[in-house]
Design an enzyme around this catalytic site. Structure first.
Site, PDB file in Angstrom:
ATOM      1  CG  ASP A  43      62.404 -29.817  13.527  1.00 58.53           C
ATOM      2  OD1 ASP A  43      63.617 -30.116  13.530  1.00 58.53           O
ATOM      3  OD2 ASP A  43      61.773 -29.487  12.503  1.00 58.53           O
ATOM      4  CG  ASP A  46      66.982 -31.383  12.897  1.00 59.40           C
ATOM      5  OD1 ASP A  46      66.245 -32.115  13.590  1.00 59.40           O
ATOM      6  OD2 ASP A  46      66.795 -30.155  12.743  1.00 59.40           O
ATOM      7  CD  GLU A  79      67.585 -29.697  16.036  1.00 60.93           C
ATOM      8  OE1 GLU A  79      66.392 -29.362  15.890  1.00 60.93           O
ATOM      9  OE2 GLU A  79      68.465 -29.435  15.202  1.00 60.93           O
ATOM     10  CE  LYS A 135      64.376 -30.587  10.424  1.00 64.78           C
ATOM     11  NZ  LYS A 135      63.777 -29.228  10.474  1.00 64.78           N
ATOM     12  CG  ASP A 139      70.629 -29.035  11.704  1.00 70.09           C
ATOM     13  OD1 ASP A 139      70.750 -27.823  11.440  1.00 70.09           O
ATOM     14  OD2 ASP A 139      69.829 -29.486  12.549  1.00 70.09           O
ATOM     15  NE  ARG A 184      65.114 -23.015  19.057  1.00 67.39           N
ATOM     16  CZ  ARG A 184      64.126 -22.358  18.443  1.00 67.39           C
ATOM     17  NH1 ARG A 184      63.223 -21.704  19.158  1.00 67.39           N
ATOM     18  NH2 ARG A 184      64.054 -22.330  17.129  1.00 67.39           N
ATOM     19  CE  LYS A 233      71.069 -27.350  14.793  1.00 67.51           C
ATOM     20  NZ  LYS A 233      69.794 -26.773  14.297  1.00 67.51           N
TER      21      LYS A 233
HETATM   22  N1  BES Z   1      68.020 -27.355  11.514  1.00 66.63           N
HETATM   23  C1  BES Z   1      66.750 -26.737  11.517  1.00 66.63           C
HETATM   24  C2  BES Z   1      66.748 -25.382  10.810  1.00 66.63           C
HETATM   25  C3  BES Z   1      66.912 -25.431   9.312  1.00 66.63           C
HETATM   26  C4  BES Z   1      65.806 -25.574   8.505  1.00 66.63           C
HETATM   27  C5  BES Z   1      68.153 -25.267   8.737  1.00 66.63           C
HETATM   28  C6  BES Z   1      65.964 -25.589   7.139  1.00 66.63           C
HETATM   29  C7  BES Z   1      68.297 -25.281   7.365  1.00 66.63           C
HETATM   30  C8  BES Z   1      67.190 -25.434   6.567  1.00 66.63           C
HETATM   31  C9  BES Z   1      66.286 -26.503  12.948  1.00 66.63           C
HETATM   32  O1  BES Z   1      66.680 -27.463  13.867  1.00 66.63           O
HETATM   33  C10 BES Z   1      64.808 -26.513  12.926  1.00 66.63           C
HETATM   34  O2  BES Z   1      64.252 -27.538  12.651  1.00 66.63           O
HETATM   35  N2  BES Z   1      64.183 -25.371  13.198  1.00 66.63           N
HETATM   36  C11 BES Z   1      62.779 -25.251  13.167  1.00 66.63           C
HETATM   37  C12 BES Z   1      62.357 -24.473  14.385  1.00 66.63           C
HETATM   38  C13 BES Z   1      60.881 -24.507  14.641  1.00 66.63           C
HETATM   39  C14 BES Z   1      60.459 -25.893  15.060  1.00 66.63           C
HETATM   40  C15 BES Z   1      60.572 -23.502  15.710  1.00 66.63           C
HETATM   41  C16 BES Z   1      62.389 -24.532  11.895  1.00 66.63           C
HETATM   42  O3  BES Z   1      63.100 -23.626  11.467  1.00 66.63           O
HETATM   43  O4  BES Z   1      61.381 -24.910  11.303  1.00 66.63           O
HETATM   44 ZN    ZN Z   2      68.394 -28.470  13.440  1.00 72.94          ZN
HETATM   45 MN    MN Z   3      65.360 -29.100  13.955  1.00 73.63          MN
END
Ligand code: BES
Ligand code: ZN
Ligand code: MN
Length: 493
Positions: A341, A264, A343, A271, A282, A345, A259
């Site tokens: 968010d 992000d 994204e 966010k 990310d 996946r 990825k």
């Molecule tokens: N890149 C983030 C995950 C992340 C969060 C990595 C904090 C490192 C530190 C990912 O794209 C994301 O935003 N995931 C969300 C998913 C949710 C919207 C289902 C998350 O983990 O909040």
């Molecule tokens: Zn992300």
């Molecule tokens: Mn995200």
């Protein structure tokens, strides 16, 4: 990069000397010579400090005489229990303590060539710094140590072992550089250009832009990218170390997918501001795949490997994807995008499908900073491992133990898969808060087409807030050494 040399054991006449000492070991060789040359200073210091060579214990002696600036003794623990990890950590300790020295020699009564190289690896890995953007650093804040000499009776063996480990260290440094770069510098096109440079190592590098991906039907990846003015890229890196030299007939390649969200913001599901700057890393999954491919090529691994990275920026804008949009992935499956968010996946869905269609992998491992939930579950000690294959899982777990890049297996189950059912499309891209890392993995599994597959959620591991033995704080390059070891121990020859 810290220069490494190997030499025959002999007392240095200046600089610092490191003694690696086993628990219960009696003075002999250089240690005994040094004690004599310093009028017993070493023995007296060890006694005062109660230093007996226990694992991880150290004893520093300043200006011990005999022309030396200092002696640093590092305990290795019991001789029968010394592992590669302990030797690497000793190397890391050397760097952490002696970075202001100019010349350092490392001695031990019985370092094999392989072990000498492992100490060197630890020191080099710990010496990493990302100082490209510092223009005003004071000289006294900069490390001085530019060369480390490891003393061993097996110089040719040490050099041969180091040649391989050096290539792995270079891969780790490449990953750390990529992950550390700010997001205005490292956007998807720039990251693809850095991949292109790997052709110098003998990798074949193909880069796809938005037109090519559009023709293929990468609706999931392109949906994420559409809010950004930065063009997306997919990069495919090939290393043909088994078939390329004509040594072997073509075999199925091992495939790694990363990825690469170069920033992000969350997109329209934006966010919060606090800590958003962290989302420059990310792209660590992609950064790791790139460093891994460099390591495999650099050490001329006898394997056919393909590394694929999906590179996008996730931005909110007038052209951005909306919550509620339905996109059609390259696999043909439709996805209701509930949360922009989630994204990563979406990016992986298309790249993983492409990897299988095009390369018929022996197995696939994907890496992604995919969920905040994995940090809640496993903290910063283990990456989450999700897999449809017990053998691959066991091999990854074993490689994690030897390298110290540890993984912990998490469940996959149809019961979780239900959480990502959609009312209007084949699936939705989020499954609610319960088991957030698992439902993310279930989503990815829907794009796995009967191949052995493992998914590593490295969100808690890609970046570290504190120094560790062989990893200074900042970008860790978690996964490069793990997957290099997976290949070395199971898939070469
Ligand atoms: N890149 C983030 C995950 C992340 C969060 C990595 C904090 C490192 C530190 C990912 O794209 C994301 O935003 N995931 C969300 C998913 C949710 C919207 C289902 C998350 O983990 O909040
Ligand atoms: Zn992300
Ligand atoms: Mn995200």
């Amino acid at each position: 990069m810290l220069d490494i040399a190997f030499a025959k054991p002999a007392l240095p006449k200046s600089g610092a000397l490191v003694l690696l000492i086993h628990e219960g070991e009696k003075p002999s060789g250089l240690w005994a010579q040094l004690d004599e040359a310093t009028g017993g200073a070493i023995a007296r210091s060890f006694e005062v400090a109660e230093f007996k060579g226990a694992k991880g214990k150290t004893c520093a002696i300043l200006a011990p005489g005999a022309g030396l600036t200092r002696v640093l003794a590092i305990g290795l623990g019991k001789p029968a229990e010394v592992t590669q990890k302990i030797l690497e950590e000793a190397g890391g300790t050397i760097l952490a303590n002696l970075a202001r020295e100019t010349a350092v020699a490392v001695a031990n009564s019985a370092l094999t060539g392989q072990q000498a190289a492992e100490v060197a690896l630890g020191a080099v890995l710990r010496s990493y710094r990302f100082d490209r953007y510092r223009t005003k650093e004071k000289p006294e804040d900069k490390p001085k140590l530019s060369k480390l000499t490891v003393l061993t009776g097996e110089i040719p063996k040490a050099k041969a072992a180091w040649e391989k480990l050096d290539a792995v260290a270079k891969g780790v440094f490449l990953t750390r550089d990529l992950v550390s770069e700010p997001p205005n510098v490292l956007d998807p096109p720039e990251m693809a250009e850095r991949c292109r440079k790997l052709s110098e190592l003998g990798l074949k590098v193909d880069i796809l832009g938005p037109k090519e991906m559009g023709k293929l039907g990468f609706g999931a990846l392109l949906g994420v990218s559409q809010g950004s003015v930065k063009e997306p890229r997919m990069v495919v890196m090939h290393w043909n170390g088994a078939s390329g030299s004509g040594r072997k007939s073509k075999e199925k390649p091992v495939v790694f997918v990363g990825k690469g969200v170069t920033f992000d913001t969350g997109g329209i599901s934006i966010k919060p501001a606090g800590g958003m700057e962290d989302m420059k890393w990310d792209m660590a999954g992609a950064g790791t795949v790139i460093g891994l491919m460099a390591a495999l090529a650099g050490r001329k691994a006898k394997v056919d490997a393909v590394g694929l990275v999906g590179l996008v920026e996730n931005m909110p804008s007038g052209s951005a994807q909306r919550p509620g949009d339905v996109v059609t992935s390259y696999s043909g499956q439709t996805i209701e995008v509930i949360n922009t968010d989630a994204e990563g996946r979406l990016v992986l869905a298309d790249v993983i499908w492409y990897a299988q269609q095009k390369y018929d992998p022996k197995f696939m491992v994907d890496l992604a900073t995919l969920t905040g939930a994995i940090i809640i579950g496993l903290g910063h000690e283990y990456a989450g491992l999700f897999s449809n294959d017990d053998t691959l899982s066991q091999k990854l777990t074993a490689a994690g133990q030897t390298t110290g890049e540890r993984v912990w297996r998490m469940p996959l189950d149809d019961a979780y898969d239900k959480q990502i059912r959609s009312e209007i499309a084949d699936m939705k891209n989020v499954g609610g808060r319960p088991g957030g890392s698992i439902t993310a993995a279930q989503f990815i599994q829907r794009f796995v087409n009967g191949k052995p597959w493992a998914h590593l959620d490295i969100a808690g591991m890609a970046w570290s807030a504190k120094d560790a033995a062989v990893t200074p704080k900042g970008a860790t390059a978690f996964g490069v050494r793990l997957l290099d070891r997976l290949v070395a121990d199971n898939y070469e020859d």
